[in-house]
Design an enzyme around this catalytic site. Structure first.
Site, PDB file in Angstrom:
ATOM      1  N   TYR A  70       9.197  -2.450  -6.804  1.00  0.00           N
ATOM      2  CA  TYR A  70       8.333  -1.141  -7.154  1.00  0.00           C
ATOM      3  C   TYR A  70       8.956  -0.258  -5.480  1.00  0.00           C
ATOM      4  O   TYR A  70       8.878  -0.805  -4.815  1.00  0.00           O
ATOM      5  CB  TYR A  70       6.728  -1.863  -6.699  1.00  0.00           C
ATOM      6  N   ASP A  96       8.925   3.020  -3.526  1.00  0.00           N
ATOM      7  CA  ASP A  96       8.411   4.405  -2.836  1.00  0.00           C
ATOM      8  C   ASP A  96       9.553   5.210  -2.890  1.00  0.00           C
ATOM      9  O   ASP A  96      11.071   5.303  -3.248  1.00  0.00           O
ATOM     10  CB  ASP A  96       8.089   4.248  -1.292  1.00  0.00           C
ATOM     11  N   ARG A 108       0.144  -7.474   4.430  1.00  0.00           N
ATOM     12  CA  ARG A 108      -1.159  -6.652   5.845  1.00  0.00           C
ATOM     13  C   ARG A 108      -1.932  -5.821   5.044  1.00  0.00           C
ATOM     14  O   ARG A 108      -1.118  -5.088   4.600  1.00  0.00           O
ATOM     15  CB  ARG A 108       0.748  -5.672   6.374  1.00  0.00           C
ATOM     16  N   ARG A 120      -8.862   5.155 -10.229  1.00  0.00           N
ATOM     17  CA  ARG A 120      -9.149   6.771  -9.563  1.00  0.00           C
ATOM     18  C   ARG A 120      -9.042   7.759 -10.348  1.00  0.00           C
ATOM     19  O   ARG A 120      -8.607   8.012 -11.668  1.00  0.00           O
ATOM     20  CB  ARG A 120      -7.926   6.572  -8.360  1.00  0.00           C
ATOM     21  N   ARG A 137      -6.556   1.582  11.231  1.00  0.00           N
ATOM     22  CA  ARG A 137      -6.083   1.729  12.697  1.00  0.00           C
ATOM     23  C   ARG A 137      -7.234   2.243  13.847  1.00  0.00           C
ATOM     24  O   ARG A 137      -8.223   2.088  12.689  1.00  0.00           O
ATOM     25  CB  ARG A 137      -6.070   3.367  12.094  1.00  0.00           C
ATOM     26  N   GLU A 165      -7.187   7.557 -14.581  1.00  0.00           N
ATOM     27  CA  GLU A 165      -6.400   6.680 -14.162  1.00  0.00           C
ATOM     28  C   GLU A 165      -6.985   4.832 -14.824  1.00  0.00           C
ATOM     29  O   GLU A 165      -7.988   4.310 -14.310  1.00  0.00           O
ATOM     30  CB  GLU A 165      -5.102   6.453 -13.187  1.00  0.00           C
ATOM     31  N   ARG A 173       1.931  -4.155 -14.625  1.00  0.00           N
ATOM     32  CA  ARG A 173       1.286  -3.438 -15.631  1.00  0.00           C
ATOM     33  C   ARG A 173       1.613  -2.162 -15.596  1.00  0.00           C
ATOM     34  O   ARG A 173       2.889  -1.317 -15.192  1.00  0.00           O
ATOM     35  CB  ARG A 173       0.415  -3.293 -14.134  1.00  0.00           C
TER      36      ARG A 173
END
Length: 368
Positions: A349, A351, A172, A281, A176, A301, A249
């Protein structure tokens, strides 16, 4: 040494939360970490009065009130809202994809115009069964946004062509049709006012912690000092890589203190989505805390392929690694005294709010 109820290997957010909850319930815990500091990758340190996210930006966000109330019971969180900006060859775009992005990309001013533009590009691509990440992304958002904001950035992140990456990486994409630059949809969001290290310090208050202590350098001894072990490190390392290395990574950081520069880029996070810029970034840390210092600190980074000895960051959840992890998980599930938890031990991973949720769930199950 007195016998402990639990040995917790790792002082990251998962290990610290588990140790805190167990200790609150009367369990004797010893926590060890191979690093010289607590906090794992959420570790922050002060540089020129600015809280620097040593291992990359961490923004706490959740819709789980129990989790939000839990972390706020230890430290105060600020009102930071994650609103990154993308820089593609000098032109700026707002993220996530929203009406600001669509106006910057096409000059459209209404949701209907934006939706029509995206649908035209999706139909033009004619992709019904995406075979890779590139086809998946184009089928969702069209070619303009894909080639400007996704393709080259993703290839820098993963070190692989988008056509070689599996489609499921981008199942996905956040789209918005409002002028809303808030990256997350969660109800609660912020960063500890005094940095994440303070949060971990509070979680570990009153618990014995040994730093610069590698579990594997004296595994037999550490296995003997507790009834049970909470292991948060790499799962393949625990089993001495008997099936081979899982792939990750990793990220290299170039951090600079810019003295006399009060505002370098005007935003905490700016992604560089073109292939020519070597870094993915730039983080300007003071903006995470609304700082007004006369200096600033930035971190560039650089994403690169992990090799043994590097710090693992992002699991490469392709078919090969998923099959390999399943073998290690079968070994882990067969352990009677050892519980595996966190992003490295579960090769997934997470959060931060998911880390805390999982820790709460684990301790509940351990105490039953």
């Amino acid at each position: 040494m007195l016998k402990n109820d639990f040995l917790v290997v790792g002082t990251g957010l998962f290990g610290a939360t588990v140790a805190c909850l167990l200790s609150r319930n009367g369990k004797q815990c010893l926590v060890i970490d191979k690093r010289s500091h607590i906090g794992g990758n959420v570790y922050t340190e002060s540089m020129n009065g600015i809280d620097v996210h040593k291992y990359g930006a961490h923004i706490f966000h959740t819709s789980n009130k129990q989790v939000w109330d839990f972390v706020n019971s230890f430290v105060e969180f600020n009102r930071y809202t994650n609103s990154p900006v993308a820089n593609y060859k000098g032109k700026l775009y707002n993220l996530p994809f929203n009406m600001n992005t669509f106006y910057q990309m096409w000059g459209v001013t209404t949701p209907e115009q934006a939706a029509t533009k995206i649908e035209e590009q999706r139909k033009e691509a004619g992709i019904t069964h995406p075979r890779n990440l590139e086809e998946q992304a184009i089928s969702l958002i069209g070619k303009d946004i894909y080639y400007t904001l996704i393709k080259e950035y993703t290839e820098k992140q993963w070190g692989r062509k988008a056509t070689e990456l599996p489609a499921f990486i981008i199942r996905r994409l956040p789209v918005r049709y409002t002028f809303d630059n808030n990256y997350f949809n969660d109800k609660y969001q912020g960063i500890p006012v005094d940095g994440y290290t303070k949060l971990v310090e509070k979680l570990l208050a009153g618990i014995e912690v040994k730093l610069n202590t590698d579990y594997f350098e004296d595994k037999d001894y550490f296995d003997s000092v507790a009834d049970r072990i909470i292991y948060t490190g790499e799962i393949d390392r625990y089993f001495d890589y008997c099936f081979g290395h899982l792939e990750y990574r990793t990220v290299r950081f170039e951090t600079e203190v810019l003295e006399g520069v009060s505002n370098f880029q005007g935003n905490a996070v700016v992604n560089y989505t073109d292939a020519e810029t070597p870094y993915t970034r730039i983080i300007e840390h003071k903006h995470f805390g609304f700082g007004n210092q006369s200096d600033t600190v930035i971190s560039k980074e650089f994403s690169k392929e992990w090799k043994p000895g590097d710090e693992p960051y992002y699991p490469v959840n392709d078919e090969r690694n998923s099959l390999l992890y399943a073998k290690y998980k079968a070994l882990a599930d067969a352990q009677e005294r050892v519980v595996f938890g966190g992003r490295l031990a579960e090769y997934k991973y997470y959060d931060m709010h998911q880390v805390v949720e999982n820790a709460l769930y684990l301790v509940d199950s351990l105490l039953k």
